[in-house]
Design an enzyme around this catalytic site. Structure first.
Site, PDB file in Angstrom:
ATOM      1  N   LYS A   1       0.828  -1.202   0.000  1.00  0.00           N
ATOM      2  CA  LYS A   1       0.000   0.000   0.000  1.00  0.00           C
ATOM      3  C   LYS A   1       0.869   1.260   0.000  1.00  0.00           C
ATOM      4  O   LYS A   1       2.089   1.164  -0.034  1.00  0.00           O
ATOM      5  CB  LYS A   1      -0.975  -0.059   1.167  1.00  0.00           C
ATOM      6  CG  LYS A   1      -1.618  -1.449   1.381  1.00  0.00           C
ATOM      7  CD  LYS A   1      -2.413  -1.969   0.161  1.00  0.00           C
ATOM      8  CE  LYS A   1      -2.706  -3.457   0.298  1.00  0.00           C
ATOM      9  NZ  LYS A   1      -4.056  -3.807   0.621  1.00  0.00           N
TER      10      LYS A   1
HETATM   11  C1  LIG Z   1      -4.829  -4.954   1.177  1.00  0.00           C
HETATM   12  C2  LIG Z   1      -6.296  -4.819   1.252  1.00  0.00           C
HETATM   13  C3  LIG Z   1      -7.022  -5.082   2.426  1.00  0.00           C
HETATM   14  C4  LIG Z   1      -6.423  -5.746   3.620  1.00  0.00           C
HETATM   15  O1  LIG Z   1      -5.321  -5.178   4.129  1.00  0.00           O
HETATM   16  P1  LIG Z   1      -4.240  -6.071   4.971  1.00  0.00           P
HETATM   17  O2  LIG Z   1      -3.451  -5.030   5.650  1.00  0.00           O
HETATM   18  O3  LIG Z   1      -3.467  -6.826   3.963  1.00  0.00           O
HETATM   19  O4  LIG Z   1      -4.988  -6.935   5.896  1.00  0.00           O
HETATM   20  C5  LIG Z   1      -8.371  -4.804   2.448  1.00  0.00           C
HETATM   21  N1  LIG Z   1      -8.998  -4.326   1.376  1.00  0.00           N
HETATM   22  C6  LIG Z   1      -8.360  -4.092   0.221  1.00  0.00           C
HETATM   23  C7  LIG Z   1      -9.115  -3.536  -0.926  1.00  0.00           C
HETATM   24  C8  LIG Z   1      -6.989  -4.348   0.112  1.00  0.00           C
HETATM   25  O5  LIG Z   1      -6.363  -4.144  -1.043  1.00  0.00           O
END
Ligand SMILES: *Cc1c(COP(=O)(O)O)cnc(C)c1O
Length: 437
Positions: A223
């Site tokens: 992210k």
């Molecule tokens: C990455 C992601 C999540 C979850 O995040 P984590 O930190 O990996 O648990 C939730 N929703 C979306 C759309 C994502 O891309």
């Protein structure tokens, strides 16, 4: 510039524009690059003495726990304050992951057995799982050409049991939030914004996550900013914040969070432990302070690519509901068919400027465990109601989602791409795209 030189330069560039494009590498031409260009992880490329200092504070202070220690802990709390300010919400709650944040949001919104939650057919596992783990029923809706939930497809899926819409902003691109919020208002539904893939993006001038009832972010490696793992919940509603905070900490509401809202208004209920540690909090504090820099860089690179290919004819781009607010995670083009898109991907790879399909999500209704409704217990409440038994998933429920994702392909951006990298991306697209669209 001297006039003579300027005229010569202008003549040269118009000659270059008029010249036939160079032969694509896939047809035996010279590749744009000698070695493959690769988009990297964003936030971790920005680690420097700032993150180091935050980590050393925690280490030397021997204070790794967020609520107490030898030295009063400050990192997670400070991160929450600065993150809330950046997202223009009253409250932020730090948690261990984006998935945990979604579960906290479900608890905050009091979503449980008998409730239905609408979500896009194309999104990350966590969205579907969080609904199921709350005991509620996930109802998948087709996407539009922004790769996000199509507002025109939502209302037909609303029932008396529908409680919330999960508005996910995928691959840096905000969904059509204005329409989603209008539909939610009309039907008295809650809006949960999942901004995991769009941390730092905005929609019509406001940060994503701040416009629904509650928003969540992931701070995992893939992210915008990261501590490897991590997540956050934001809201401006004190009751939703208190419920989310209680859920993340076994049901209690600690004094520092009581200070956020002024007082505790609820009693204990059964929660879990999604507390973030101070090391992660410190890194995320440093990263939050760099968020605008990272967003500015990646956005600028995407805009340069758009500008560099703007004159190409008959190119249809991914739908942007707010071009100014999107992150610029990628520049995606509609190739009309999956076959043409696959040829584009192969041609770009040959140029050593690899392109990609839309990514980072899954077409949920096509997954075997979704089709088979595989819960951790046979009596799990999501699928034991009449509606839960009747609902069908499967590829036949989302043909348009499959079609759209099949025919779009594009280049992914990196905030640290150099001008040369961007010029190579543009050069490869200018060679390859005209032959494909
Ligand atoms: C990455 C992601 C999540 C979850 O995040 P984590 O930190 O990996 O648990 C939730 N929703 C979306 C759309 C994502 O891309």
């Amino acid at each position: 510039m001297q006039r003579r030189k300027f005229v010569a330069a202008a003549a040269l560039s118009s000659a270059a524009a008029a010249a036939p494009p160079a032969k694509p590498a896939i047809d035996g031409g010279t590749p744009v690059r000698a070695t493959p260009l690769r988009a990297g992880y964003w936030g971790s490329q920005y680690y420097d003495e700032k993150e180091r200092a935050e980590l050393m504070d925690v280490l030397e202070g021997q204070s790794p726990f967020r609520w107490y220690g030898t030295k009063p802990p400050t990192k997670v709390l400070q991160f929450e304050k600065e993150f809330a300010a950046r997202m223009q919400t009253k409250y932020a709650l730090a948690v261990t992951s984006g998935t945990a944040a979604l579960q906290c949001a479900m608890a905050a919104l009091e979503i449980g057995p008998g409730d239905e939650v609408i979500l896009p057919a194309w999104t990350w596992h966590s969205c579907f799982n969080a609904v199921v783990l709350a005991g509620a029923l996930p109802v998948c809706v087709e996407i539009d050409e922004s790769f996000n939930i199509d507002p025109n497809e939502i209302e037909k899926h609303i029932t008396a049991q529908t409680k919330a819409i999960l508005a996910v902003h995928l691959q840096g691109n905000p969904c059509n939030l204005e329409r989603v919020i209008a539909i939610a208002k009309k039907h008295r539904l809650r809006v949960l914004e999942d901004c995991a893939q769009s941390v730092g993006a905005s929609y019509k001038g406001r940060p994503v996550g701040s416009m629904g009832d509650i928003g969540i972010y992931s701070l995992q490696l893939n992210k915008t900013i990261t501590a490897g793992e991590g997540g956050a919940v934001v809201t401006s509603d004190a009751a939703l914040f208190e419920r989310a905070s209680r859920f993340h900490d076994l049901g209690g509401f600690r004094a520092p969070h009581q200070q956020f809202t002024g007082e505790a208004k609820l009693d204990w209920f059964f929660g879990t432990n999604f507390r973030l540690n101070e090391f992660s909090g410190g890194v995320l504090l440093a990263q939050t302070r760099k968020l605008d820099q990272i967003v500015g860089a990646v956005r600028g690179n995407a805009r340069s690519v758009y500008a560099g290919i703007r004159d190409l004819k008959n190119v249809k781009y991914r739908l942007l509901h707010d071009p100014d607010g999107e992150l610029g995670t990628g520049v995606f083009i509609d190739f009309g068919t999956k076959e043409r898109c696959d040829r584009f991907l192969a041609a770009m790879k040959a140029e050593n400027v690899p392109a990609a399909k839309p990514g980072g999500s899954v077409i949920l209704p096509t997954l075997p465990h979704v089709i088979e409704k595989k819960t951790i217990h046979p009596n799990w409440p999501s699928f034991t109601s009449a509606r839960g038994k009747a609902i069908r998933y499967g590829a036949e429920t989302c043909p348009r989602t499959i079609d759209i994702l099949g025919r779009f392909g594009g280049v992914l951006m990196d905030p640290k791409y150099t001008r040369k990298d961007i010029d190579d991306v543009i050069a490869a697209l200018r060679k390859v795209v005209p032959a494909m669209v």
